[in-house]
Design an enzyme around this catalytic site. Structure first.
Site, short mmCIF file in Angstrom:
data_model
loop_
_atom_site.label_atom_id
_atom_site.label_comp_id
_atom_site.label_asym_id
_atom_site.label_seq_id
_atom_site.Cartn_x
_atom_site.Cartn_y
_atom_site.Cartn_z
N GLU A 1 12.09 -13.27 -23.24
CA GLU A 1 12.95 -12.99 -22.08
C GLU A 1 13.88 -14.15 -21.77
O GLU A 1 14.62 -14.12 -20.80
CB GLU A 1 12.10 -12.63 -20.86
CG GLU A 1 11.06 -13.64 -20.48
CD GLU A 1 10.17 -13.18 -19.32
OE1 GLU A 1 10.53 -12.22 -18.62
OE2 GLU A 1 9.13 -13.82 -19.09
N HIS B 1 0.82 -1.21 0.00
CA HIS B 1 0.00 0.00 0.00
C HIS B 1 0.86 1.26 0.00
O HIS B 1 0.59 2.22 -0.71
CB HIS B 1 -0.87 0.02 1.26
CG HIS B 1 -2.27 -0.43 1.01
ND1 HIS B 1 -3.01 0.02 -0.05
CD2 HIS B 1 -3.06 -1.28 1.70
CE1 HIS B 1 -4.20 -0.54 -0.01
NE2 HIS B 1 -4.26 -1.35 1.04
N ARG C 1 -0.29 -9.61 -18.60
CA ARG C 1 0.64 -10.74 -18.60
C ARG C 1 0.10 -11.79 -17.63
O ARG C 1 -0.26 -11.48 -16.50
CB ARG C 1 2.03 -10.31 -18.17
CG ARG C 1 3.02 -11.47 -18.25
CD ARG C 1 4.42 -11.07 -17.91
NE ARG C 1 4.55 -10.76 -16.50
CZ ARG C 1 5.65 -10.23 -15.96
NH1 ARG C 1 6.67 -9.93 -16.73
NH2 ARG C 1 5.72 -9.98 -14.68
N CYS D 1 9.64 -4.11 -22.69
CA CYS D 1 9.06 -3.70 -21.41
C CYS D 1 10.04 -3.86 -20.26
O CYS D 1 9.72 -3.53 -19.13
CB CYS D 1 7.78 -4.48 -21.14
SG CYS D 1 8.05 -6.25 -21.02
N ASN E 1 14.88 -7.53 -18.60
CA ASN E 1 15.31 -7.82 -17.22
C ASN E 1 15.73 -9.29 -17.10
O ASN E 1 16.79 -9.60 -16.56
CB ASN E 1 14.17 -7.56 -16.22
CG ASN E 1 13.66 -6.15 -16.28
OD1 ASN E 1 14.32 -5.28 -16.84
ND2 ASN E 1 12.49 -5.90 -15.73
N ASP E 2 14.88 -10.16 -17.62
CA ASP E 2 15.22 -11.58 -17.56
C ASP E 2 16.15 -11.99 -18.69
O ASP E 2 17.01 -12.85 -18.51
CB ASP E 2 13.95 -12.44 -17.58
CG ASP E 2 13.34 -12.54 -16.19
OD1 ASP E 2 14.10 -12.78 -15.24
OD2 ASP E 2 12.12 -12.35 -16.05
N ARG F 1 1.70 -6.51 -14.76
CA ARG F 1 2.20 -7.70 -14.06
C ARG F 1 1.10 -8.10 -13.07
O ARG F 1 0.78 -7.32 -12.17
CB ARG F 1 3.47 -7.37 -13.28
CG ARG F 1 4.67 -6.98 -14.13
CD ARG F 1 5.83 -6.60 -13.21
NE ARG F 1 7.10 -6.57 -13.89
CZ ARG F 1 7.73 -5.45 -14.24
NH1 ARG F 1 7.19 -4.27 -13.98
NH2 ARG F 1 8.90 -5.50 -14.84
N ARG G 1 19.60 -11.31 -11.40
CA ARG G 1 19.19 -9.90 -11.50
C ARG G 1 19.02 -9.22 -10.14
O ARG G 1 18.90 -8.01 -10.07
CB ARG G 1 17.91 -9.77 -12.34
CG ARG G 1 16.72 -10.47 -11.76
CD ARG G 1 15.54 -10.52 -12.73
NE ARG G 1 14.58 -9.47 -12.50
CZ ARG G 1 13.41 -9.38 -13.13
NH1 ARG G 1 13.07 -10.28 -14.03
NH2 ARG G 1 12.59 -8.41 -12.88
C1 PEP Z 1 11.44 -8.59 -17.87
O1 PEP Z 1 11.81 -9.71 -17.53
O2 PEP Z 1 12.14 -7.80 -18.54
C2 PEP Z 1 10.12 -8.08 -17.47
C3 PEP Z 1 9.65 -6.95 -17.94
O3 PEP Z 1 9.40 -8.80 -16.61
P1 PEP Z 1 9.70 -8.90 -15.05
O4 PEP Z 1 10.63 -7.77 -14.68
O5 PEP Z 1 8.36 -8.79 -14.42
O6 PEP Z 1 10.31 -10.25 -14.91
MG MG Z 2 10.58 -11.26 -16.75
#
Ligand code: PEP
Ligand code: MG
Length: 576
Positions: A430, A190, A331, A501, A453-454, A297, A464
């Site tokens: 990813e 929150h 997603r 993303c 990111n992944d 997400r 990560r």
């Molecule tokens: C990613 O993996 O780049 C992504 C956007 O998803 P998340 O950060 O939720 O794993």
């Molecule tokens: Mg991801």
């Protein structure tokens, strides 16, 4: 000087005086009343309810429409306080057991509180905080106590606390509370959502910051990096003063540019959408000019248990309505590893990032995905929605997910329930295998969303979330650029949309490179929209293409970064 690192959940920098949020203990001991006082006690309760309703109504007026989430919280509190069932339970305790109004109220509300707290669903268990809030409000009114409002002060205040309930949050005056530093919570707590809605810097998950700070200390909150500095020395103070001013000025200037189109100098229109974790963030995304939600997400819905189809449906329908015709990419469940969902993942795994997570979990527990898909499809009649499958590593997985979607569609058709039978379906690219096979995947999906990111984590074998190897986590690594370029190219050749993303797309330093690689659609954190847009508006696609071409020849991240930095300075001399 002492420095702590937590989870940055709302960007910005603030220097202020620490105000520690105290806990008001209004616990009520057993108290009974004389039978002849029953009616007076009921009247006392009704008057307290009326006072609380008035107090809440005043708060709603005070916040007006500026903060929709606050208004929603307050309106739900008002609904709970005036709930006839609640009154009935309390009145019957006063009448039958001769309990005092305060004691009856405490017993009834604490009973509810316990039940809600134990609920598996995060949404419902979060409601226990609301119950604690209304209990405090009603008790204060019954005991004739004034709300211990935090005193307004001359300087900016940094609110430090163990937790911040929605009721506490709404009593804060944003004119002087300028940041939060909180012991518990994560991106979906929150406090995090409130901070983003209030657009003030916040760091949560600081473990015991509320014990370290006693109030009155100078504190720096860096909502970009998650650092909280207690009693900074003069050099640090100077440094952060400069950063705070330039960050504030920068956003003030950007805010004026919200209505401008995301268009390059030579007329290419770029789609700039937002990433969100909670539907409550939609209004912030829209305020910063998002053209849609490129990544929703949905894990928060599962954090403490499994939502049923109805909860999914209500959540998505509301999100779609709030977006008023702008698109929503939902997603499907991506639980596991950094997005841990204890019950569903079940048991310990040696390598959770490589384990039974995300779509893999959904294949083992198909009902998880089917409920979600059915809800998405039902909601799809209310506005433009797309489905995004995470962690796809092979064509079999994509086909398996699509088969489940088909099964759910057939079920809806059989049940005579309306849905969009042409709902666009995409995958997160990813995992390196998906990136390498992008041309094959492109034949079977409507869009790609590159999750850098992944992708970086799996391609470079760098956790990560591990600080110790953070220096190896390099978006500009030549291998990453090759994969990203290949996916964009495959999408272009097959005529499907490609968006990025991952956080890389939120970092302005990469905007020129990504445009040059052919990316025409970004999904970034809401607050990054204006920065990325400003860059887009100053760039020329020919220059961007040249930058990308040069970067693809480099052999190390350092070379690439140094080159992009020099180009950004050349093309955008006023960009800091
Ligand atoms: C990613 O993996 O780049 C992504 C956007 O998803 P998340 O950060 O939720 O794993
Ligand atoms: Mg991801």
């Amino acid at each position: 000087m002492e420095t702590r690192r937590g989870i940055p959940v709302s960007p910005g920098i603030c220097l202020g005086e620490a105000v520690v949020l105290g806990h008001e203990d209004l616990r009520i001991e057993v108290r009974t009343i004389l039978p002849e006082n029953v009616e007076a006690e009921i009247h006392k309760f009704d008057s307290a309810v009326a006072r609380v309703v008035e107090e809440i109504t005043q708060e709603i007026t005070r916040f007006g429409d500026t903060l929709r989430i606050t208004r929603q919280i307050l309106e739900s509190h008002r609904g709970m306080v005036t709930d006839p069932g609640l009154r009935e339970e309390i009145v019957s305790r006063i009448r039958d057991s001769h309990q005092s109004a305060e004691y009856a109220l405490t017993l009834v509300l604490r009973g509810y509180h316990k039940r809600f707290e134990q609920m598996e669903s995060e949404y419902l268990s979060e409601r226990s905080h609301d119950l604690a809030d209304i209990e405090r409000k009603l008790l204060r009114a019954l005991l004739g106590k004034q709300l211990a409002r935090l005193q307004e002060r001359g300087s900016d205040a940094v609110l430090v606390g163990h937790n911040l309930t929605p009721g506490e949050a709404v009593t804060l005056d944003p004119n002087w509370v300028k940041a939060f530093a909180i012991d518990v919570g994560g991106r979906t707590s929150h406090t995090a959502i409130m901070a983003r809605a209030l657009q003030i810097p916040a760091v949560v998950g600081l473990k015991n910051i509320s014990e370290l700070i006693s109030g009155g200390e100078q504190v720096v909150v860096d909502g970009y990096t998650g650092l909280v500095i207690i009693d900074p020395d003069s050099k640090t103070l100077e440094l952060y003063r400069g950063r705070a001013t330039s960050s504030r000025d920068f956003y003030r200037r950007l805010h004026r540019e919200i209505g401008l189109p995301a268009e390059t100098v030579d007329g290419y229109t770029i789609s700039l959408a937002a990433n969100i974790e909670m539907p409550q963030e939609i209004h912030v995304a829209l305020e910063w000019g998002a053209c849609g939600i490129g990544l929703y997400r949905t894990e928060f819905l599962y954090e403490k248990g499994e939502p049923d189809e109805e909860l999914h449906f209500r959540t998505y329908k509301k999100a779609i309505r709030d977006l008023k015709g702008k698109y929503l990419v939902i997603r499907t469940l991506d639980a596991g590893a950094d997005k841990f969902h204890r019950e569903a993942v079940g048991g310990h795994e040696h390598n959770p990032f490589l384990g039974c997570r995300s779509i893999r979990l959904c294949f083992q527990r198909p009902e998880l995905l089917k409920d979600q898909l059915r809800a998405i499809l039902r909601a799809s009649v209310f506005g433009p929605v797309r489905i995004l499958f995470p962690m796809i590593s092979s064509l079999d997985e994509l086909r398996g997910a699509r088969a489940m979607l088909k099964e759910v569609e057939d079920g809806l058709t059989r049940d005579g329930i309306e849905f969009n039978s042409n709902i666009p379906v995409g995958i997160m690219v990813e995992i390196p295998s998906a990136a390498l096979l992008a041309d094959i995947f492109a034949r079977e999906v409507d869009f790609f969303s590159i999750g850098t990111n992944d992708l970086i984590q799996y391609c470079l074998a760098v956790d990560r979330v591990n600080e110790r190897v953070a220096h190896l986590y390099q978006p500009a690594h030549p291998a990453i650029l090759r994969l990203v370029a290949g996916v964009i190219d495959a999408g272009r050749r097959h005529g499907i949309d490609v968006s990025i993303c991952g956080e890389m797309s939120s970092e302005p330093i990469y905007t020129i490179l990504l445009l040059g690689l052919g990316l025409r659609s970004f999904s970034v954190s809401p607050i990054s929209i204006p920065t990325v847009k400003r860059l887009i508006r100053q760039l020329n696609m020919r220059d961007a293409a040249e930058v990308a071409k040069a970067c693809q020849q480099f052999e190390t991240s350092e070379e690439t970064l140094a080159f992009i930095e020099s180009r950004v300075k050349k093309f955008l001399p006023d960009f800091s």
